[in-house]
Each structure stands twice: as structure tokens, then as C-alpha cells.
Design an enzyme around this catalytic site. Structure first.
Site, PDB file in Angstrom:
ATOM      1  N   TYR A 186       9.392  -3.814   5.186  1.00  0.00           N
ATOM      2  CA  TYR A 186       9.458  -4.804   4.104  1.00  0.00           C
ATOM      3  C   TYR A 186      10.826  -5.469   3.992  1.00  0.00           C
ATOM      4  O   TYR A 186      10.912  -6.671   3.738  1.00  0.00           O
ATOM      5  CB  TYR A 186       9.022  -4.187   2.774  1.00  0.00           C
ATOM      6  CG  TYR A 186       9.992  -3.196   2.163  1.00  0.00           C
ATOM      7  CD1 TYR A 186      10.902  -3.600   1.211  1.00  0.00           C
ATOM      8  CD2 TYR A 186       9.963  -1.852   2.524  1.00  0.00           C
ATOM      9  CE1 TYR A 186      11.788  -2.701   0.631  1.00  0.00           C
ATOM     10  CE2 TYR A 186      10.835  -0.944   1.955  1.00  0.00           C
ATOM     11  CZ  TYR A 186      11.746  -1.372   1.021  1.00  0.00           C
ATOM     12  OH  TYR A 186      12.626  -0.478   0.459  1.00  0.00           O
ATOM     13  N   ILE A 187      11.914  -4.733   4.214  1.00  0.00           N
ATOM     14  CA  ILE A 187      13.235  -5.344   4.098  1.00  0.00           C
ATOM     15  C   ILE A 187      13.451  -6.373   5.197  1.00  0.00           C
ATOM     16  O   ILE A 187      13.907  -7.495   4.949  1.00  0.00           O
ATOM     17  CB  ILE A 187      14.346  -4.273   4.144  1.00  0.00           C
ATOM     18  CG1 ILE A 187      14.220  -3.317   2.957  1.00  0.00           C
ATOM     19  CG2 ILE A 187      15.733  -4.927   4.132  1.00  0.00           C
ATOM     20  CD1 ILE A 187      15.211  -2.159   2.983  1.00  0.00           C
ATOM     21  N   HIS A 448      -7.934 -17.535 -18.467  1.00  0.00           N
ATOM     22  CA  HIS A 448      -8.281 -18.523 -17.439  1.00  0.00           C
ATOM     23  C   HIS A 448      -7.472 -19.797 -17.689  1.00  0.00           C
ATOM     24  O   HIS A 448      -7.310 -20.217 -18.830  1.00  0.00           O
ATOM     25  CB  HIS A 448      -9.777 -18.847 -17.513  1.00  0.00           C
ATOM     26  CG  HIS A 448     -10.210 -19.931 -16.586  1.00  0.00           C
ATOM     27  ND1 HIS A 448     -10.397 -19.733 -15.240  1.00  0.00           N
ATOM     28  CD2 HIS A 448     -10.479 -21.251 -16.819  1.00  0.00           C
ATOM     29  CE1 HIS A 448     -10.765 -20.867 -14.687  1.00  0.00           C
ATOM     30  NE2 HIS A 448     -10.832 -21.811 -15.628  1.00  0.00           N
TER      31      HIS A 448
END
Length: 469
Positions: A186-187, A448
Site C-alpha cells: 500500500y505504501i 440519497h
């Protein structure tokens, strides 16, 4: 040599440490916190906060760049933008500075004494701190070790010159023309994608068969698609071997790689960003002066974050995975309350994790494969291509997925991939923490138009009656 005594000593003012100290101070516990650097630790100073600032700047630059020439689908046309990375970094540093001051102020408000310096254990109740004005001895009834983690350095790619860590990457004054990223976690992908949006030619080298291997392939598919759209070359099953230097020390021009088929390759790179993981900071604190049980490289703890020595606790990255700031914060709060005499233990059902790639990833609880190991399950998935709010944000890639037991519909895990889904992590964590069932989520009225509707629709899909797909 000055000596002070307190009930609680916290070593490290990162997210776990400073939250622990603040909460203890609020509860009337005489507390001292020791920090060698600025308050906030890795997360605030060179991790979570500054990286998200850089990622946001990259996103904004890409948005404007996509509007050049009148090709924007929303009808906006601009001239070619320019990026002053030094100014971007200064903006990022300003945010960090404000948060540093905020943490320092909160500690002071809670009555916590802050000592600036490096703490070294003398025994299980005493540490010596080297400060700018000399040495200080602190004796405490209870001690919390919150020393955090640091980037892993590869022996054949030591940090320095063209080889940089994530910390270095967040302080660059110019966008590198060619960037090689070693490590497709992820890094590496968060920063690699950001620099690609800012104009860098990026190549990711990952030793495993696919990037983001900690997530299932279905969840990461939209990210892989986006990597290709950004022009990022991804080499999987490939191993970084070293730096080609043209015979000049610290003057690398390429990363040497062994490809998946065993051949040698050179990846041209002005900078080589190494992101192969993080390691606990356990050296330099005099831990050899005390006798703590370890779990591999990490300090072994129980469900109250107690170490093997009476009166010594450990929290955060130094105790192992998941290395997440919010885990450390929750542990720190718990330990403070235990020291204050409250009855507490670690009983979290889930710790949401977010990957700030493009699109973002969120996971909470069990994955489908983990849930299947426990018995029969139901899975409901709702794609953002059918979500009105996602359409209006030009963010239709991705989905929300809910995993539940088949017999009683207890929700076991929730995952999402999509634009801005990090903000859904709180709802996912709350649902799991409160023991929600599919009917609870499906029966909750969701506003919504929002992307959060995808959460409700995924639960409805698992129940067999989705309304909008």
C-alpha cells in the site's frame, strides 16, 4: 542529574503514545511523556498525514491536467497547469506543524509533562533521558513503550543518494522524471500513483505474483486497471538486486532487477523508492536492561497490552500487525484507563484498514476466504457503476461487498474499492462492532444520493432482493 517521579511514563509521542498520555491526564494520573522528535510520531510527521496531503495535491493536479484541451466530460477547459512541488511540500509541512502544535496543546491541557529527549531503560521502573540540557532520570510506577516503527532498509539498496524511503519521498523538492518503486504494497502504490499523476515515469517492482497481495484479487482489480491507465509499469514476480552506478558511488542511474523468468533487467530511475515494509523500533532504548518476552521482532503483549514484565505495557507498531495509527490510539486509550484503575481489555471485533490508492480500498473484518473457513456464508456485492453519486463524481469503478454468515446473517466482513470509500470505513467498523446482521444494514435508511447507499444495496443483494441492480 535531575530526577522526577510519576505514576505513568509514556515513551514515544506518536498516535498511541500521545493518546495514552492525554487520556491518563484526563483521568488524573500523574503522567510524563518522552519524545525525541516532534509530537505526533511517524503518522503525523512523515506518514499518514503528509502522504495524504501529497496524494490530494496529485489528484488535484491530475484533475486539472485532464481538463486541458476541452476533453473533460464535464465541459471544463483550461490551459496546461504547472506544479511547484516545493510549494506543495511547504503546504504539507504547514499542516503537519499545525497538528504538532495541536498535539502539544492537548498534552498540556491534560496536565501531561513532556520531556524532549531519548529515553533509555535502566530497569523496569526507571529510564534515563538525554535532553538538550543534560540527563534526567524518570521513575514511574507504570511504563508504556510506544516507540513505533521505521522503514525496512534493504542491505543491497541502503538509503542514501538515489535510494529513498517513504520519509524521503515526502520531502522531495522536485518530481523525479523516472521513479522506480521497490515493493507493491500500500505504501509503494499510494506514493507511486501520486508521483505518476504529477508527471513521473513510474515502474513498480514487486517480488510476489501480484501487487497489494494482502487484499483479494477481486478487490484490487480496479486499482490494477488504474495503474495501467496512469502508465505505471508493474513488474510482478520480480526481485530488486541492487543499484547500477556507472562506477560512481551514490550516483545510481538504474535499478537492477531479476525478472519473473530469471532474466536480468535494468529499470532506469532518477530515484528508487524502497517500500518493502516497516520494522519495530526496539533498538537504542536499553531493552537489554529489562527482560521482555518477544514475538519475533515485536514485543509480546496480552489483551490488555501488558508485556511480560509487571508494570510495563507496549502499544502500537512495536507490538506487531496491524501497524495502524488508529489501532495504536485505541490501545493507548485502553492502557491509560487500566492504569487509572478501570476494567478494560482488548475486545475489538475489527480494525478497519484503508489503502489510499486510486481508487481507495477499505477492509473491515473477515475477507470472503477467511469467512468461508468458518462455515457457509452469504456475499452481497453492489457496483458503483449503478450508483448515482459515483456517476456524478466520475468514479464508477469499484464496489461494496458484504460477507455474512448464511444461518443467522451476522455480518463478518465488509470491503469496498472506489473513489472516496475511505469515508465509509467508520460505518463498516461500527456495523461489525455492534454485531449487525444483514437485515440491520438493509433496514437502515441511507441518504440519497451518496456512495454509502452501496453499503445498503450490498446487504440487500446478499438477502436476495437488491433494489437498484
Amino acid at each position: 542529574m535531575k530526577e522526577i517521579s510519576c505514576k505513568l511514563l509514556v515513551i514515544g509521542a506518536g498516535p498511541g503514545g500521545y493518546v495514552c498520555a492525554i487520556r491518563a491526564g484526563q483521568l488524573g494520573v500523574d503522567t510524563v511523556i518522552v519524545e525525541a522528535g516532534r509530537p505526533g510520531g511517524t503518522c503525523l510527521n512523515v506518514g499518514c498525514i503528509p502522504s495524504k496531503a501529497l496524494i490530494h495535491a496529485a489528484e488535484e493536479f491530475e484533475k486539472v491536467s485532464d481538463m486541458v484541451g476541452g476533453d473533460s466530460p464535464i465541459g471544463i477547459s483550461v490551459t496546461a497547469p504547472t506544479l511547484d512541488l516545493a510549494k506543495t511540500i511547504a503546504w504539507k509541512d504547514g499542516i503537519v506543524s499545525r497538528l504538532n502544535s495541536g498535539v502539544a496543546g492537548l498534552l498540556k491541557k491534560a496536565g501531561v509533562k513532556t520531556v524532549h529527549g531519548w529515553a533509555t531503560f535502566r530497569d523496569g521502573k526507571t529510564v534515563a533521558v538525554e535532553t538538550e540540557t543534560g540527563s534526567q532520570v524518570i521513575r514511574a510506577e507504570a511504563i508504556v513503550i510506544a516507540t513505533g516503527s521505521a522503514p525496512v532498509e534493504l542491505p543491497f539498496l541502503p538509503f542514501g543518494g538515489p535510494v529513498i524511503s517513504s520519509t524521503d519521498a515526502l520531502a522531495l523538492s522536485e518530481v523525479p522524471k523516472k521513479l522506480a518503486v521497490v515493493g507493491g504494497g500500500y505504501i509503494g502504490l499510494e506514493l507511486g500513483m501520486a508521483f505518476a499523476k504529477m508527471g513521473a515515469d513510474v515502474t513498480v517492482v514487486e517480488a510476489l505474483p501480484r501487487v497489494l497481495a494482502q487484499y483479494d484479487a477481486e478487490l484490487t482489480r480496479p486499482v490494477v486497471k488504474r495503474l495501467a491507465a496512469l502508465g505505471i509499469a508493474v513488474m510482478t514476480g520480480a526481485k530488486a538486486k541492487g543499484l547500477s552506478t556507472k562506477g560512481q558511488a551514490n550516483k545510481g542511474d538504474a535499478l537492477l532487477v531479476e525478472t519473473s523468468d530469471g532474466k536480468s533487467a535494468r529499470v532506469a530511475a532518477e530515484k528508487i523508492l524502497v517500500t518493502v515494509g516497516r520494522k519495530p523500533v526496539t533498538e537504542g532504548w536499553g531493552l537489554d536492561q529489562i527482560d521482555l518476552d518477544m514475538a519475533g521482532r515485536f514485543i509480546k503483549i496480552d489483551d490488555q497490552c501488558r508485556s511480560s514484565m509487571r508494570g510495563i505495557f507496549a502499544i502500537g507498531d512495536v507490538t506487531g500487525e496491524p501497524m495502524l495509527a488508529h489501532r495504536a490510539m485505541a490501545q493507548g486509550e485502553m492502557v491509560a484507563e487500566i492504569v487509572a484503575g478501570h476494567k478494560r481489555s482488548w475486545d475489538k471485533r475489527s480494525i478497519p484498514a484503508v489503502c489510499f490508492t486510486d481508487p481507495e480500498l477499505v477492509t473491515a473484518g473477515l475477507s470472503p476466504e477467511e469467512a468461508k473457513a468458518l462455515g457457509e456464508i452469504k456475499i452481497g456485492t453492489f457496483p458503483f457503476v449503478a450508483n448515482g453519486r459515483a456517476m456524478t463524481k466520475l468514479g464508477e469503478d469499484g464496489f461494496v461487498r458484504v460477507v455474512a454468515r448464511a444461518d443467522n446473517h451476522l455480518v463478518l466482513g465488509i470491503q469496498a474499492v472506489g473513489q472516496g470509500v475511505s469515508e465509509l470505513s467508520a460505518a463498516f467498523g461500527l456495523a461489525l462492532e455492534m454485531g449487525a446482521r444483514l437485515e440491520d444494514i438493509a433496514g437502515t435508511i441511507h441518504a440519497h444520493p451518496t456512495q454509502g447507499e452501496g453499503f445498503q444495496e450490498a446487504a440487500l443483494k446478499a438477502l436476495g432482493h437488491a433494489l437498484h441492480i
